[in-house]
Design a protein around this motif. Structure first.
Motif, PDB file in Angstrom:
ATOM      1  N   LYS A 101       0.833  -1.208   0.000  1.00 28.95           N
ATOM      2  CA  LYS A 101       0.000   0.000   0.000  1.00 28.95           C
ATOM      3  C   LYS A 101       0.863   1.250   0.000  1.00 28.95           C
ATOM      4  N   LYS A 102       1.935   1.250   0.799  1.00 30.17           N
ATOM      5  CA  LYS A 102       2.784   2.437   0.863  1.00 30.17           C
ATOM      6  C   LYS A 102       3.472   2.686  -0.470  1.00 30.17           C
ATOM      7  N   LEU A 103       3.972   1.629  -1.103  1.00 28.27           N
ATOM      8  CA  LEU A 103       4.589   1.806  -2.416  1.00 28.27           C
ATOM      9  C   LEU A 103       3.556   2.297  -3.415  1.00 28.27           C
ATOM     10  N   GLY A 104       2.342   1.735  -3.330  1.00 26.10           N
ATOM     11  CA  GLY A 104       1.277   2.182  -4.217  1.00 26.10           C
ATOM     12  C   GLY A 104       0.987   3.664  -4.062  1.00 26.10           C
ATOM     13  N   ASP A 105       0.968   4.140  -2.833  1.00 31.22           N
ATOM     14  CA  ASP A 105       0.741   5.566  -2.597  1.00 31.22           C
ATOM     15  C   ASP A 105       1.837   6.413  -3.240  1.00 31.22           C
ATOM     16  N   ILE A 106       3.065   5.919  -3.179  1.00 28.92           N
ATOM     17  CA  ILE A 106       4.202   6.677  -3.712  1.00 28.92           C
ATOM     18  C   ILE A 106       4.170   6.737  -5.235  1.00 28.92           C
TER      19      ILE A 106
ATOM     20  N   ARG B 134       8.425   5.049 -12.133  1.00 28.60           N
ATOM     21  CA  ARG B 134       8.180   5.615 -10.801  1.00 28.60           C
ATOM     22  C   ARG B 134       8.704   4.686  -9.706  1.00 28.60           C
ATOM     23  N   ALA B 135       8.527   3.370  -9.901  1.00 26.48           N
ATOM     24  CA  ALA B 135       9.013   2.411  -8.915  1.00 26.48           C
ATOM     25  C   ALA B 135      10.535   2.419  -8.854  1.00 26.48           C
ATOM     26  N   ASP B 136      11.189   2.591  -9.991  1.00 31.35           N
ATOM     27  CA  ASP B 136      12.649   2.684 -10.012  1.00 31.35           C
ATOM     28  C   ASP B 136      13.131   3.841  -9.138  1.00 31.35           C
ATOM     29  N   ILE B 137      12.459   4.968  -9.266  1.00 32.94           N
ATOM     30  CA  ILE B 137      12.847   6.143  -8.477  1.00 32.94           C
ATOM     31  C   ILE B 137      12.558   5.908  -6.998  1.00 32.94           C
ATOM     32  N   ALA B 138      11.359   5.384  -6.710  1.00 32.23           N
ATOM     33  CA  ALA B 138      10.954   5.188  -5.318  1.00 32.23           C
ATOM     34  C   ALA B 138      11.833   4.173  -4.601  1.00 32.23           C
TER      35      ALA B 138
END
Length: 282
Positions: free
Chosen positions: A33-38, A63-67
């Protein structure tokens, strides 16, 4: 249903992507959930991607690469994942397209897949089978990234005028598709010509075909049947189709005149019709 704890990263590129996404997420101490929010999606979607039940999109991967600080791993894997989702018989062709320095295409009935919009591609792919249509459409569109790469091939596309008139997905979808073709005006690496009805009998009457040329490998001719593709480097076939393509280019309208015809068909055939009060009508 694949369970996250039994996901085999060696089973497929999609499984490997999900495995790496989960590994990086857990190392970062983030819940789904937290990754999804990001990355602006639901935790449920993150879970589906991690368990290889949903295809990742390129924006999600970026976006996931950056996060997660992956160094661009997921974005690099995305292309491999999308190519692996192509029909088995077409995967070799996608690889040939990606390696080619020049692609010469002739299409008799529809716009080439490398130039299709989402709505047009969805209409084509969904004619008899709408199963996983969104994913299959995304996979087709992902192939178009080869035209935007630094080492992208020079692409010559000859379309029969019939391809402009064969309505795929409705008038709005066709208007969008033809506008997309016009967006390549002035791009010296993507050249679109139209073979007009007035050309009469022509060298491509036997059907659509592609010619792929490479830096050092032999030229390959590609034709397609129902559920199968036929690439060949046979010298006689290559010579024949190369000659045919030369004649098709000579018979087709010049690039500027082709754009004018596309614009005219877009406005006259698929333009917005209005009633006496000026309101749009179907």
């Amino acid at each position: 249903m694949t369970h996250v704890n039994t996901l085999d990263p060696g089973a497929s590129p999609l499984d490997y992507y999900g495995f790496e996404l989960r590994r990086y997420r857990e190392e970062a101490g983030l819940t789904q959930k937290k990754l999804g929010d990001i990355v602006y999606c639901t935790g449920s979607l993150v879970g589906q991607i991690e368990t290889a039940r949903k295809l990742p999109t390129l924006p999600f991967s970026e976006r996931a690469d950056i996060a997660l600080g992956t160094g661009g791993l997921l974005s690099r894997l995305h292309e491999l994942v999308m190519r692996s989702q192509l029909p088995a018989w077409f995967q070799q062709v996608a690889e040939l397209q990606a390696r080619a320095i020049e692609i010469c295409s002739f299409e008799t009935q529809m716009v080439h897949g490398l130039l299709q919009t989402r709505a047009y591609a969805s209409a084509v792919l969904g004619v008899l089978d709408k199963t996983d249509l969104d994913d299959r459409t995304a996979v087709r569109l992902a192939r178009q990234r080869i035209l935007g790469n630094a080492g992208s091939p020079v692409f010559w596309a000859i379309l029969s005028e019939a391809a402009l008139c064969q309505e795929m997905g409705g008038r709005a979808a066709m208007r969008e598709q033809l506008a997309h073709l016009l967006s390549f005006e002035g791009n010296p690496r993507i050249n679109i010509q139209v073979l007009p009805f007035s050309a009469g009998a022509h060298a491509g009457l036997q059907g659509s075909f592609d010619v792929y040329r490479f830096e050092s490998d032999p030229t390959i001719v590609y034709t397609e049947g129902y559920g199968s593709g036929h690439p060949t480097a046979n010298p006689d076939t290559v010579r024949d189709c190369s000659l045919r393509y030369d004649h098709l280019q000579a018979a087709a309208l010049p690039i500027k005149d082709s754009a004018d015809l596309i614009r005219r068909v877009m406005e006259e055939r698929y333009g917005e019709h209005r009633d006496a009060d000026g309101d749009p009508v179907a």
